[in-house]
Design a protein around this motif. Sequence first.
Motif, short mmCIF file in Angstrom:
data_model
loop_
_atom_site.label_atom_id
_atom_site.label_comp_id
_atom_site.label_asym_id
_atom_site.label_seq_id
_atom_site.Cartn_x
_atom_site.Cartn_y
_atom_site.Cartn_z
N UNK A 284 88.93 -15.11 -45.76
CA UNK A 284 89.34 -13.86 -46.53
C UNK A 284 88.53 -12.52 -45.76
N UNK A 285 88.35 -12.94 -44.76
CA UNK A 285 87.39 -11.96 -43.96
C UNK A 285 87.10 -12.12 -42.43
N UNK A 286 86.25 -11.35 -41.56
CA UNK A 286 86.24 -11.48 -40.19
C UNK A 286 85.00 -12.39 -39.89
N UNK A 287 85.10 -13.45 -38.88
CA UNK A 287 84.03 -14.18 -38.71
C UNK A 287 83.13 -13.59 -37.71
N UNK A 288 81.91 -14.39 -37.58
CA UNK A 288 80.71 -13.95 -36.76
C UNK A 288 80.25 -12.53 -37.14
N UNK A 289 80.37 -12.27 -38.48
CA UNK A 289 79.69 -11.39 -39.05
C UNK A 289 78.16 -11.83 -39.31
N UNK A 290 77.24 -10.85 -39.30
CA UNK A 290 75.79 -11.49 -39.83
C UNK A 290 75.20 -10.36 -40.45
N UNK A 291 74.43 -10.67 -41.44
CA UNK A 291 73.68 -10.07 -42.50
C UNK A 291 72.24 -10.23 -42.22
N UNK A 292 71.38 -9.33 -42.20
CA UNK A 292 70.06 -9.43 -41.90
C UNK A 292 69.11 -9.07 -43.01
N UNK A 293 68.20 -9.91 -43.48
CA UNK A 293 67.34 -9.90 -44.46
C UNK A 293 65.91 -10.15 -43.96
N UNK A 294 64.83 -9.61 -44.81
CA UNK A 294 63.64 -9.61 -44.62
C UNK A 294 63.02 -10.28 -45.75
N UNK A 295 62.19 -11.47 -45.62
CA UNK A 295 61.69 -12.46 -46.73
C UNK A 295 60.16 -11.91 -46.94
N UNK A 296 60.12 -11.38 -48.17
CA UNK A 296 59.07 -10.84 -48.50
C UNK A 296 58.35 -11.81 -49.97
N UNK A 297 57.29 -11.35 -50.58
CA UNK A 297 56.69 -12.20 -51.52
C UNK A 297 57.63 -12.16 -52.63
N UNK A 298 58.24 -10.98 -52.84
CA UNK A 298 59.37 -10.83 -54.01
C UNK A 298 60.60 -11.03 -53.90
N UNK A 299 60.92 -11.74 -52.86
CA UNK A 299 62.43 -12.28 -52.29
C UNK A 299 62.94 -11.63 -51.12
N UNK A 300 64.29 -11.71 -50.96
CA UNK A 300 64.83 -10.87 -49.77
C UNK A 300 65.14 -9.50 -49.82
N UNK A 301 64.74 -9.00 -48.76
CA UNK A 301 65.29 -7.44 -48.76
C UNK A 301 66.30 -7.18 -47.63
N UNK A 302 67.06 -6.21 -47.98
CA UNK A 302 68.07 -6.06 -46.90
C UNK A 302 67.51 -5.35 -45.77
N UNK A 303 67.97 -5.31 -44.49
CA UNK A 303 67.74 -4.79 -43.29
C UNK A 303 68.86 -3.76 -42.96
N UNK A 304 68.91 -2.49 -43.10
CA UNK A 304 70.26 -1.91 -42.99
C UNK A 304 70.16 -1.33 -41.42
N UNK A 305 69.18 -1.49 -40.95
CA UNK A 305 69.09 -1.08 -39.28
C UNK A 305 68.67 -2.14 -38.59
N UNK A 306 69.25 -3.17 -38.28
CA UNK A 306 68.70 -4.38 -37.40
C UNK A 306 68.47 -3.90 -35.93
N UNK A 307 68.96 -2.98 -35.38
CA UNK A 307 68.53 -2.63 -33.98
C UNK A 307 67.12 -2.12 -34.26
N UNK A 308 66.83 -1.27 -35.01
CA UNK A 308 65.36 -0.89 -35.16
C UNK A 308 64.47 -2.10 -35.19
N UNK A 309 64.71 -2.81 -36.25
CA UNK A 309 64.01 -4.16 -36.55
C UNK A 309 63.74 -4.94 -35.38
N UNK A 310 64.86 -5.31 -34.64
CA UNK A 310 64.58 -5.94 -33.30
C UNK A 310 63.93 -5.40 -32.05
#
Length: 481
Positions: A284-310
């Motif tokens: 039902x959608x595109x393949x090879x898509x990625x979602x980036x998260x950051x694991x913290x003490x309170x759970x997963x947080x979204x990373x809206x700008x993966x380039x800056x993170x890497x």
Amino acid sequence: MLYEKSMIIEQEGEKTFLLDHFSRKEGYGSGMKEKKVFFCKECGYESAKWLGQCPGCRQWNTFAEEKITVKKRNTLTSSGEKPEAVSITEVTSAQESRMFTNIGELDRVLGGGIVRGSLVLVGGDPGIGKSTLLLEMCKALVADDEKVLYVSGEESLSQIKMRGVRLGAYDEKILLLSDGDLTNAENAIEKTGADVAVIDSIQTMFVSDLDNVPGSVTQVREVTSRLMQIAKRLNVAIFIVGHVTKEGTVAGPRTLEHMVDCVLYFEGDDNSGFRMLRAVKNRFGSTNEIGVFNMTETGLEEVSNPSQMFLTGRPVEAPGSVVISSMEGTRAVLLELQALVSDTNFNMPRRTSVGVDYNRVNLLMAVLEKRGGINLSGCDCYVSIAGGLKVSDPASDLGIICAIASSFRNRPVGDDTVIIGEVGLAGEVRGVQNILQRVKEADKLGYRRVILPQAGKLGKIPDLSAELVYVSTIGEALERI
């Protein structure tokens, strides 16, 4: 009625008689037939006899014997009529109904939201955060008045609640069930009228009609097949969690990935908190898509700008460090690529790559020696992608060559430069796809110079502050950097 012939020994005085005896086999006559086959525990390869090495995954001593009950198939529909083929023009189609999780990275990977009546497989290493991600998804869904049922065959209700309290998923609308019997899970889905159901995990669920243990190939295949029927019949979206093997694939038969509508892999490095959700199959959608998260003490947080993170923590004016652009699905991501070239102490130089294809690196080094005039025969070479991401985009070829040349000459590449281009065996720099999107991503992050292939020359781009430098060969690229 079928009977089994056997021999009975009967002794009368000093004489012994062998008598033919026919015994009735249970289950026969009712359309049931039982046979024994051998399955590979790693990949699910099926064989009629035991094999020392699996022909599918090439692993040793992985075959186990299992019993399979073959049922007589009924080709009639529920109305008693045989199905007939119809023209495609007579079929009525409707736009699939989606539910939004309000987790942007998850919705992106799913193709825009959860499709009702779909079956989604989520795989990943133990402890990577699969259950955490799905519980946070349940928390977001009940906020939109969706009914959610969380079924766990490996955790008790109190254990699920403890994790839910830590993640903030403490809502009376989230219904829990701790049971491994698929029949009880199906009854709970029907009784609660759930819109989304989570099965954690597929290896702990079982069908009571089968004698095989939970997690066996037969059980996993049968449970998945019935879950697919439940999802289509009740129009409920079902997420199933699957553990992975040491090769990184979902444990169980290979047909498991073909049966479901969507396959998601949750990946990450144990030494860092970053997690990547990757779609390798999506009807039902595109393949090879990625979602980036950051694991913290309170759970997963979204990373809206993966380039800056890497790119965080990139060294300044370091030889062998360059910035490349890789397309991950529909998103352009900037990554740091590092190379280290040093004199070897062995008869045969060492070549090591992390995050990029090893054979591709060897090929590019041969092109650099032949077309770039750099002799690497007496040097060890190490190439790595910082951040733990694996890159297969050919647009990183020119960046690999420039990083190796920079480390060999001990001259740094400018910190404000992004390198994009595919390299051929003749040393030419070839065009790549989505080049405009890559350039805009580099400009958005403040990079002032972009090395591009001449074959994909762009026109004038409004509001672009970065300088575009076009090259046609690797010799020109090395001169410009």
